[in-house]
Design a protein around this motif. Structure first.
Motif, PDB file in Angstrom:
ATOM      1  N   VAL A   1       0.172   6.856   8.196  1.00  0.00           N
ATOM      2  CA  VAL A   1      -0.989   6.849   7.205  1.00  0.00           C
ATOM      3  C   VAL A   1      -0.772   5.793   6.136  1.00  0.00           C
ATOM      4  O   VAL A   1       0.326   5.550   5.872  1.00  0.00           O
ATOM      5  CB  VAL A   1      -1.726   8.390   6.640  1.00  0.00           C
ATOM      6  N   PHE A   2      -1.869   5.303   5.770  1.00  0.00           N
ATOM      7  CA  PHE A   2      -1.667   4.377   4.506  1.00  0.00           C
ATOM      8  C   PHE A   2      -3.039   4.362   3.663  1.00  0.00           C
ATOM      9  O   PHE A   2      -4.372   4.542   4.355  1.00  0.00           O
ATOM     10  CB  PHE A   2      -1.523   2.940   4.952  1.00  0.00           C
ATOM     11  N   ALA A   3      -3.088   3.960   2.647  1.00  0.00           N
ATOM     12  CA  ALA A   3      -4.201   3.742   1.630  1.00  0.00           C
ATOM     13  C   ALA A   3      -4.028   2.251   1.109  1.00  0.00           C
ATOM     14  O   ALA A   3      -3.107   1.977   0.667  1.00  0.00           O
ATOM     15  CB  ALA A   3      -4.357   4.616   0.778  1.00  0.00           C
ATOM     16  N   PRO A   4      -4.975   1.507   1.147  1.00  0.00           N
ATOM     17  CA  PRO A   4      -4.911   0.152   0.199  1.00  0.00           C
ATOM     18  C   PRO A   4      -4.224  -0.105  -0.894  1.00  0.00           C
ATOM     19  O   PRO A   4      -4.701   0.806  -1.731  1.00  0.00           O
ATOM     20  CB  PRO A   4      -6.306  -0.301   0.763  1.00  0.00           C
ATOM     21  N   ALA A   5      -3.690  -1.006  -1.128  1.00  0.00           N
ATOM     22  CA  ALA A   5      -3.017  -0.954  -2.495  1.00  0.00           C
ATOM     23  C   ALA A   5      -4.142  -1.142  -3.624  1.00  0.00           C
ATOM     24  O   ALA A   5      -5.349  -1.486  -3.279  1.00  0.00           O
ATOM     25  CB  ALA A   5      -2.302  -2.426  -2.774  1.00  0.00           C
ATOM     26  N   GLY A   6      -4.049  -0.249  -4.485  1.00  0.00           N
ATOM     27  CA  GLY A   6      -5.073  -0.381  -5.552  1.00  0.00           C
ATOM     28  C   GLY A   6      -6.105   0.671  -5.550  1.00  0.00           C
ATOM     29  O   GLY A   6      -7.390   0.848  -5.940  1.00  0.00           O
ATOM     30  N   SER A   7      -6.140   1.573  -4.339  1.00  0.00           N
ATOM     31  CA  SER A   7      -7.210   2.500  -4.056  1.00  0.00           C
ATOM     32  C   SER A   7      -7.102   3.790  -4.840  1.00  0.00           C
ATOM     33  O   SER A   7      -6.032   4.091  -5.210  1.00  0.00           O
ATOM     34  CB  SER A   7      -7.172   2.740  -2.505  1.00  0.00           C
TER      35      SER A   7
ATOM     36  N   PRO B   1       0.781  -1.167  -0.072  1.00  0.00           N
ATOM     37  CA  PRO B   1      -0.174   0.010   0.068  1.00  0.00           C
ATOM     38  C   PRO B   1       0.757   1.411   0.001  1.00  0.00           C
ATOM     39  O   PRO B   1       2.055   1.298   0.476  1.00  0.00           O
ATOM     40  CB  PRO B   1      -0.720  -0.043   1.524  1.00  0.00           C
ATOM     41  N   ASP B   2       0.102   2.485  -0.502  1.00  0.00           N
ATOM     42  CA  ASP B   2       0.774   3.622  -0.318  1.00  0.00           C
ATOM     43  C   ASP B   2       1.046   3.771   1.251  1.00  0.00           C
ATOM     44  O   ASP B   2      -0.023   3.574   2.005  1.00  0.00           O
ATOM     45  CB  ASP B   2       0.126   4.870  -0.916  1.00  0.00           C
ATOM     46  N   PHE B   3       2.033   4.608   1.891  1.00  0.00           N
ATOM     47  CA  PHE B   3       1.949   4.917   3.316  1.00  0.00           C
ATOM     48  C   PHE B   3       2.956   5.936   3.491  1.00  0.00           C
ATOM     49  O   PHE B   3       3.830   6.495   2.463  1.00  0.00           O
ATOM     50  CB  PHE B   3       2.368   3.497   4.055  1.00  0.00           C
TER      51      PHE B   3
END
Length: 132
Positions: free
Chosen positions: A126-132, A111-113
């Protein structure tokens, strides 16, 4: 009976990480203290990182991780918030007087983080799930 964890809501604490130059010792400590279970994160291992996923007795969902720092950074325990957009959140943090310590966006391995400081210098992620 194992329960399936509910998906975390955006803008809530959804992960925690414990970083240590002694991940085996940390794993033993929390395993013995709370009965936590650990397994290697294969994606991180493929990139040369020591990262172990944490799950709880009675719950097969992964809730956090132990990061083996190899002494490259101080040990820490940090909470991580699920966000829609890591880059936008980092811009907002800076606008509010916080600081971006590191940011990984477009991460093929996960994921992005980002790791951030609030206005008091407290570390959080903070993170956003992979592919979001």
């Amino acid at each position: 009976m194992m329960t399936t964890p509910a998906a975390p809501a955006v803008n809530t604490v959804a992960w925690f990480e414990i970083a240590s130059d002694d991940p085996e010792g940390v794993q033993r400590f929390y395993g013995d203290l709370f009965g936590w279970r650990f397994r290697t994160d294969e994606g991180s291992a493929a990139m040369g990182m020591d990262y172990r996923l944490i799950s709880y007795d009675g719950d097969d969902g992964v809730r956090g991780g132990v990061f083996g720092t190899r002494g490259d950074m101080p040990g820490h325990a940090v909470f991580t918030v699920l966000v829609r957009d890591v880059a936008e959140t980092c811009r907002t943090v800076e606008a509010l007087g916080g600081k971006v310590l590191s940011q990984v966006v477009g991460n093929e391995g996960g994921p992005d983080f980002a790791y951030l400081h609030d206005t008091s210098g407290n570390l959080f992620g903070v993170f956003a799930p992979a592919g979001s």
